[in-house]
Design a protein around this motif. Structure first.
Motif, short mmCIF file in Angstrom:
data_model
loop_
_atom_site.label_atom_id
_atom_site.label_comp_id
_atom_site.label_asym_id
_atom_site.label_seq_id
_atom_site.Cartn_x
_atom_site.Cartn_y
_atom_site.Cartn_z
N GLY A 184 35.37 6.64 -33.18
CA GLY A 184 34.82 5.80 -32.12
C GLY A 184 35.04 4.31 -32.35
O GLY A 184 35.42 3.58 -31.43
N ASP A 185 34.86 3.85 -33.59
CA ASP A 185 34.96 2.40 -33.81
C ASP A 185 36.40 1.90 -33.73
O ASP A 185 36.64 0.71 -33.67
CB ASP A 185 34.27 1.99 -35.13
CG ASP A 185 34.86 2.71 -36.31
OD1 ASP A 185 35.69 3.63 -36.11
OD2 ASP A 185 34.51 2.38 -37.46
N ARG A 186 37.37 2.81 -33.72
CA ARG A 186 38.75 2.37 -33.48
C ARG A 186 39.14 2.60 -32.02
O ARG A 186 39.91 1.85 -31.44
CB ARG A 186 39.72 3.11 -34.41
CG ARG A 186 39.70 2.53 -35.83
CD ARG A 186 40.45 3.42 -36.80
NE ARG A 186 39.73 4.67 -37.02
CZ ARG A 186 40.31 5.84 -37.33
NH1 ARG A 186 41.61 5.91 -37.43
NH2 ARG A 186 39.58 6.91 -37.54
N LEU A 212 32.98 11.40 -25.33
CA LEU A 212 32.54 11.98 -26.60
C LEU A 212 33.29 11.36 -27.78
O LEU A 212 32.70 11.10 -28.82
CB LEU A 212 32.70 13.50 -26.58
CG LEU A 212 31.64 14.19 -25.71
CD1 LEU A 212 32.02 15.62 -25.39
CD2 LEU A 212 30.27 14.16 -26.39
N ALA A 213 34.59 11.07 -27.59
CA ALA A 213 35.37 10.48 -28.69
C ALA A 213 34.86 9.08 -29.01
O ALA A 213 34.82 8.67 -30.17
CB ALA A 213 36.84 10.44 -28.32
N SER A 214 34.42 8.33 -27.97
CA SER A 214 33.93 6.96 -28.21
C SER A 214 32.70 6.94 -29.10
O SER A 214 32.42 5.95 -29.76
CB SER A 214 33.53 6.28 -26.90
OG SER A 214 34.49 6.43 -25.95
N GLU A 215 31.97 8.04 -29.07
CA GLU A 215 30.72 8.07 -29.84
C GLU A 215 30.88 8.75 -31.19
O GLU A 215 29.92 8.85 -31.95
CB GLU A 215 29.64 8.79 -29.02
CG GLU A 215 29.27 7.93 -27.82
CD GLU A 215 28.31 8.61 -26.89
OE1 GLU A 215 27.82 9.70 -27.24
OE2 GLU A 215 28.06 8.04 -25.82
N VAL A 226 37.93 16.50 -27.96
CA VAL A 226 38.19 15.79 -29.22
C VAL A 226 38.86 16.78 -30.20
O VAL A 226 40.06 16.92 -30.16
CB VAL A 226 36.95 15.10 -29.80
CG1 VAL A 226 37.37 14.20 -30.98
CG2 VAL A 226 36.24 14.25 -28.73
N ASP A 227 38.11 17.49 -31.01
CA ASP A 227 38.77 18.39 -31.96
C ASP A 227 38.17 19.79 -32.00
O ASP A 227 38.49 20.58 -32.89
CB ASP A 227 38.77 17.77 -33.37
CG ASP A 227 37.37 17.39 -33.82
OD1 ASP A 227 36.40 17.67 -33.07
OD2 ASP A 227 37.23 16.82 -34.91
N LYS A 228 37.30 20.09 -31.05
CA LYS A 228 36.73 21.45 -30.99
C LYS A 228 37.01 22.02 -29.61
O LYS A 228 36.91 21.29 -28.62
CB LYS A 228 35.20 21.38 -31.16
CG LYS A 228 34.75 21.38 -32.61
CD LYS A 228 33.26 21.51 -32.70
CE LYS A 228 32.61 20.16 -32.49
NZ LYS A 228 31.22 20.07 -32.80
N PRO A 229 37.27 23.32 -29.51
CA PRO A 229 37.44 23.89 -28.18
C PRO A 229 36.14 23.75 -27.38
O PRO A 229 35.04 23.86 -27.95
CB PRO A 229 37.74 25.37 -28.44
CG PRO A 229 37.80 25.56 -29.89
CD PRO A 229 37.41 24.31 -30.59
N LEU A 237 40.37 0.93 -26.26
CA LEU A 237 40.13 1.22 -24.85
C LEU A 237 39.92 -0.08 -24.06
O LEU A 237 40.46 -0.25 -22.96
CB LEU A 237 38.86 2.05 -24.70
CG LEU A 237 38.97 3.54 -24.52
CD1 LEU A 237 37.57 4.16 -24.45
CD2 LEU A 237 39.75 3.89 -23.26
N LYS A 238 39.12 -0.98 -24.64
CA LYS A 238 38.82 -2.24 -23.94
C LYS A 238 40.11 -3.02 -23.70
O LYS A 238 40.33 -3.55 -22.61
CB LYS A 238 37.85 -3.08 -24.77
CG LYS A 238 36.44 -2.52 -24.74
CD LYS A 238 35.50 -3.42 -25.50
CE LYS A 238 34.09 -2.86 -25.46
NZ LYS A 238 33.26 -3.37 -26.56
N GLU A 239 40.96 -3.06 -24.73
CA GLU A 239 42.22 -3.78 -24.58
C GLU A 239 43.12 -3.10 -23.55
O GLU A 239 43.74 -3.76 -22.72
CB GLU A 239 42.93 -3.79 -25.93
CG GLU A 239 43.48 -5.15 -26.29
CD GLU A 239 43.96 -5.14 -27.71
OE1 GLU A 239 45.17 -4.92 -27.89
OE2 GLU A 239 43.12 -5.29 -28.63
#
Ligand code: G1P
Length: 300
Positions: free
Chosen positions: A284-286, A276-279, A36-39, A291-293
Motif C-alpha cells: 500500500g505505501d508504494r 484492497l491493495a492500497s490498504e 491482490v494475491d488471493k482468489p 496512484l496519485k502520480e
C-alpha cells in the motif's frame, strides 16, 4: 417462535460461467480471479469461517475443479517450501486448507441462484444456514454475517443484508420495501423485487450477497417458477417468505453501512483490487503515491 439452533453451515454458489470476464474465464473459474494475491473465493470462505461457519458447501459446475484444488493440500509444494525454510509462503498456502470443512455439489443445469441454493437442501437439512455470494466481498474489519446470525437467532426467520445504493443502480439488484422494528437495529422486510425498473423500485435498498435463511426456503424454492431472466430467483422465494410469516417466520434485514467490494464485473473488480491493495501493509505505501502520480498525469 425463536429458534436457537447454532448456525454452522454456509452455502456458496459458484457455478456461474463468468461470461463477464471472458476470455480470462474460458478455462478458469471466475471465483479464482486474484484479488491482490488471493482468489476472490478465499475471502468469502474466510468470512464464513470468521463467523463460525466451518461447514461450507460450494455449488459448483463444469470447469470448476480449480476451486477444489485450491482448498486442498499440496504436499509436494509444502515439502519444497518447508525444505527451503520459507515459512511465510508455507503459511500462505496452508491458510486456504485450514478454513473449515468444504463440500462440493454440482448444480448440473444452471437455472439461476434459487436453483443453485436448492441444490444445498440435502446437505443443510432442517437448520438455518447462511448463503454467501462470491461476487460480494465484505471488508474483514466490518461485521455483517455475525450480526445477521444474531438477528436470525432473535427473530427465528430469515435475514437478508441491504445496502443503500444510488437509485440509478437499483435495477442491478434485488430491492426491498422495509419498515423499522421498534427498538431494534434491524428492519422488517415487507416486499422484495428482483432487479426492478427504476419506477417500480420500492426503495434504494439493494440486496447484497449475504443471507441467513430459514430452511423453509427450500420448500418455497421447489415451487418457485422461473422469474426474471427466466431463472429461478432466490429473491422471489424470499418475497414469498416475507409475505407470509406462517411458512418460515418472516424476513428481516440488516442494513449494512460498511465496506463492500464488488468483484462481479470488470470495472468494479479493478476498483476492488485497487482499494484492497492500497490498504495492504506490504504494498500500500508504494501503491498509493504511484496512484496519485498516475492520476495527476492523466489530468495533465
Ligand atoms: C444476485 C441476486 C440479487 C442481489 C445480487 C447481490 O444477483 O439475484 O437479488 O441483489 O445477487 O450481488 P446477481 O448479481 O447474481 O445477478
Amino acid at each position: 417462535m425463536t429458534e436457537t439452533q447454532r448456525i454452522t453451515k454456509a452455502v456458496i454458489p459458484a457455478a456461474g460461467l463468468g461470461t463477464r470476464f471472458l476470455p480470462a474465464t474460458k478455462a478458469m473459474p471466475k471465483e479464482m480471479l486474484p484479488v491482490v494475491d488471493k482468489p476472490a473465493i478465499q475471502y468469502v470462505v474466510a468470512e464464513a469461517a470468521k463467523a463460525g461457519l466451518s461447514d461450507v458447501l460450494m455449488i459448483t459446475g463444469r470447469s470448476k475443479r480449480a476451486l477444489e484444488d485450491h482448498f486442498d493440500r499440496v504436499p509436494s509444494l509444502e515439502k519444497v517450501l518447508a525444505d527451503k525454510g520459507d515459512d511465510e509462503k508455507l503459511r500462505l498456502i496452508q491458510e486456504a486448507t485450514e478454513l473449515g470443512e468444504i463440500h462440493y455439489v454440482r448444480q448440473g443445469d444452471p437455472r439461476g441462484l434459487g436453483h443453485a441454493v436448492l441444490r444445498a437442501k440435502r446437505h443443510v437439512g432442517d437448520d438455518p444456514f447462511a448463503v454467501l455470494l462470491g461476487d460480494d466481498l465484505i471488508d474483514e474489519r466490518d461485521e455483517l454475517l455475525s450480526e445477521m446470525i444474531r438477528v436470525q437467532q432473535e427473530t427465528g426467520g430469515s435475514v437478508i443484508a441491504l445496502m443503500e445504493v444510488d437509485p440509478s443502480q437499483v435495477g442491478s439488484y434485488g430491492c426491498a420495501d422495509v419498515t423499522p422494528v421498534d427498538g431494534q437495529d434491524y428492519v422488517k422486510v415487507n416486499r422484495l423485487v428482483e432487479k426492478p425498473k427504476p419506477e417500480e423500485a420500492p426503495s434504494n435498498l439493494a440486496v447484497i450477497g449475504r443471507y441467513v435463511l430459514h430452511p423453509s426456503v427450500f420448500e418455497v424454492l421447489e415451487r418457485t417458477e422461473p422469474g426474471r431472466g427466466d431463472e429461478v430467483q432466490l429473491t422471489d422465494a424470499l418475497q414469498e417468505l416475507a409475505s407470509s410469516e406462517e411458512i418460515g417466520g418472516g424476513v428481516h434485514a440488516v442494513v449494512f453501512r460498511g465496506r463492500r467490494y464488488d468483484t462481479g464485473d470488470k470495472l468494479s473488480y479493478i476498483q476492488a483490487v485497487i482499494s484492497l491493495a492500497s490498504e495492504r501493509h506490504d504494498i500500500g505505501d508504494r501503491l498509493v503515491p504511484w496512484l496519485k502520480e498516475f492520476v495527476a498525469d492523466l489530468d495533465r
